[in-house]
Each structure stands twice: as C-alpha cells, then as structure tokens.
Write a protein that holds these residues in place. Structure first.
Motif, PDB file in Angstrom:
ATOM      1  N   PRO A  95       0.402  -1.134  -0.043  1.00 25.85           N
ATOM      2  CA  PRO A  95       0.286   0.010  -0.121  1.00 25.85           C
ATOM      3  C   PRO A  95       0.529   0.983   0.212  1.00 25.85           C
ATOM      4  N   VAL A  96       0.553   2.568  -0.430  1.00 25.05           N
ATOM      5  CA  VAL A  96       0.431   3.401  -0.306  1.00 25.05           C
ATOM      6  C   VAL A  96       1.510   4.390   1.186  1.00 25.05           C
ATOM      7  N   PRO A  97       2.345   4.343   1.163  1.00 21.51           N
ATOM      8  CA  PRO A  97       2.752   4.841   1.161  1.00 21.51           C
ATOM      9  C   PRO A  97       4.365   4.450   0.127  1.00 21.51           C
ATOM     10  N   ALA A  98       3.781   3.215   0.012  1.00 28.40           N
ATOM     11  CA  ALA A  98       5.543   2.674  -0.368  1.00 28.40           C
ATOM     12  C   ALA A  98       5.446   3.342  -1.758  1.00 28.40           C
ATOM     13  N   ALA A  99       5.046   3.853  -2.556  1.00 24.92           N
ATOM     14  CA  ALA A  99       5.333   4.162  -4.112  1.00 24.92           C
ATOM     15  C   ALA A  99       5.928   5.038  -3.231  1.00 24.92           C
ATOM     16  N   TYR A 100       5.518   6.250  -2.646  1.00 22.60           N
ATOM     17  CA  TYR A 100       6.224   7.313  -2.828  1.00 22.60           C
ATOM     18  C   TYR A 100       7.916   7.113  -1.968  1.00 22.60           C
ATOM     19  N   ASP A 101       7.365   6.201  -0.318  1.00 21.06           N
ATOM     20  CA  ASP A 101       9.189   5.697  -0.633  1.00 21.06           C
ATOM     21  C   ASP A 101       9.955   5.256  -1.767  1.00 21.06           C
TER      22      ASP A 101
END
Length: 316
Positions: free
Chosen positions: A126-132
């Motif tokens: 889940p987001v925030p994985a993409a942001y990280d």
C-alpha cells in the motif's frame, strides 16, 4: 433442518478495462503486460538495461541511454530524468512495452539518461510504498550509483517526470524534498497527474471523482480524510503549502477531455498563485483524453506534446 444461508457476494465498486475493485478492498488485475526486452532499440538508438536500486525492498529501475558518438570527446554529459509510470498505484510497469516505448522515445528526443522506476504496487504494497520508492530512486540517481549514470549523467541537471499516478508521485517527492535533505531538481514534468478530493472542483465529473476516490482508498487503505488526504489533494486543508515545492521549473500537462483535467487546472492555478518562486508552464492537448500519448504516440497531438516536453528540458 439447518437453514441454507444465501451466498455472500462481494459487490464490485469500480470496474474498468485494467482492474476491478470490490467493496471489500480486494482487487483483480485484468491485464498483465508483457516484459519488453532490454538492449539496443533500433527505432530510437536507445540502449536499455535493468538495475537493482534496493535489494531489500525489491526496488529496481530500467535505464535508457541515447546513442552516443563514437568519438568520446564529442559526448557531453546528459541530463538525468527520473520517470514514474502511471497506473493508479495498482497496475503497470516500467518494463511494459507501453512505458518502455514512451521513455525510450523521450530519452532519444530530449537527449536524457532516463531512470524509469519499477516501484512497488498496491494493494500488496500500500501507499506510501510507492512514494518511498520514488524518493529512494531520486537519491540513487543523484548519487550516480550506476556506471551509466556516473559516466554519462550530469547530476547537476536532474529532472523528475511521471504520468497520472506518476505525476502525483512527482508532486509528493517535491514536497518531501522541502522537509528532508534532497538533491537539486531543475525541472518537474507532470503529465496528466492524478489528484482528487472529496468535493468536486469546477468542471469535474462527480461520478468519476467518486470512483477515483475508491481507487485511491484501495491503493492507500485508511487514508486520512479519504480523497482529501494531502497526498491526493494538494489543496486540501492542512496540506503542505505549494510554496514548498523544491524544483526550479515545472511543466503541468492535461488533455482537454481528460477526466483529470479539472483537477490539473486547479493544481496549476494553485501553484502559480502560491508563493512558490519557480516558473510554471501549462500544456493542454485539445480534444484528448487521459494519457492519450501512451495509446497513440504517433498522433499529431502526442508529437506536439513530446516537442513541448523536450523544449522544457532544454530550457526553452
């Protein structure tokens, strides 16, 4: 005699060509793109390879290097462009034929060394994985932790770009850069960025906005404020001020008939009326829908948009 209970069905909340989301939060991916091969692309002269950025998280990227002169003395360092693909944080890939083809064309046309990021997807991550992952990829590129980037890339000319959810990621990386040590970003290119909110803005399709809020909550379960989470709605109460954007220049692009266009116009207006000191430009493709340049890259409007992106990177 025991009573026979009726079967429990999981109601579909959002159904589209690429995925299906249920009220329970479950999601089905309805298409899984093939993996485009690496190597020399004869059509563009761009050579590609895949690299691991973080073995612990599985973060990787595909690098795109334009053709270089046989005479090393004629080869100048190239701007480095970090690209985030779209797909609502749920689908698509940096190595799919669609994104491989687009980034290869962009690298060739703009003369950039592109780093197309294979970030983790929701709902498994889940987001925030993409942001990280986007943040880690930016720092990795700036630190030239690959021989191609070290030899051919100009770390002083760093650009971010992304389409749809990837455009949203560009915004959030620029905001994060105002609170954590980060490399200087010369320019940011937001191609049909995906933003949302609990209250429709002028010109926004309310039914589509509700569907996209469901998509966001699938990607980011428990998001504070739903679609008014500041990561999805940069203009929501309590969102970091847009004056905090950490880049020198910005290009915001939309399609006239894009479901995201109303939000993109509102975002551009908010940036240009904020205290941000950078320079912002707007491009709206007449008669076109969401990320049309991926589906029909050879059409006149897609070529015009590519020309505008190339000119922006060149500083024109």
């Amino acid at each position: 005699m025991p009573m026979e209970l009726p079967a429990v069905t999981d109601e579909v909340a959002v159904d589209c060509d690429a995925f299906r989301i249920y009220r329970s939060g479950k999601m089905d991916r309805l298409c899984r793109p093939a993996r485009a091969p690496t190597g020399l692309d004869p059509a563009t002269g761009v050579t590609t390879k895949d690299v691991v950025i973080d073995a612990g998280t599985g973060l990787s990227a595909r690098l795109f290097l334009p053709a270089r002169s046989a005479d090393p003395s004629k080869n100048t360092k190239l701007p480095v462009l970090v690209f985030f693909h779209g797909g609502a944080f749920l689908i698509e890939s940096a190595v799919s034929p669609q994104y491989h083809g687009y980034v290869a064309s962009l690298a060739a046309a703009a003369g950039v060394l592109a780093v197309s990021v294979e970030y983790r997807l929701a709902p498994e991550h889940p987001v925030p994985a993409a942001y990280d992952d986007a943040w880690a990829a930016l720092r990795w590129a700036a630190e030239a932790q690959d021989e191609w980037v070290a030899e051919h890339g100009d770390g002083a000319r760093l650009f971010l770009a992304g389409d749809s959810a990837g455009g949203n990621m560009v915004h959030n990386v620029l905001i994060r850069a105002s609170f954590e040590p980060a490399p200087r970003v010369e320019g940011a290119i937001l191609l049909h960025p995906w933003f949302g909110g609990n209250t429709a803005v002028v010109g926004e399709d309310e039914a589509m906005a509700r569907d996209m809020a469901v998509v966001w909550e699938c990607a980011c379960p428990g998001a504070v404020g739903g679609a008014d989470d500041p990561r999805m709605n940069p203009m929501a109460p309590g969102a970091p001020g847009l004056e905090n954007l950490r880049c020198e220049r910005m290009l915001v692009c939309a399609g006239q008939k894009d479901w995201a266009a109303a939000r993109d116009r509102a975002y551009y207006a908010a940036v240009t009326t904020s205290a941000w000191r950078g320079g912002a430009s707007w491009v709206e493709s007449e008669g076109e829908g969401h990320v049309f340049f991926l589906q029909k890259p050879d059409c006149a409007n897609a070529k015009e948009l590519m020309d505008r992106v190339v000119a922006f990177i060149a500083g024109h």
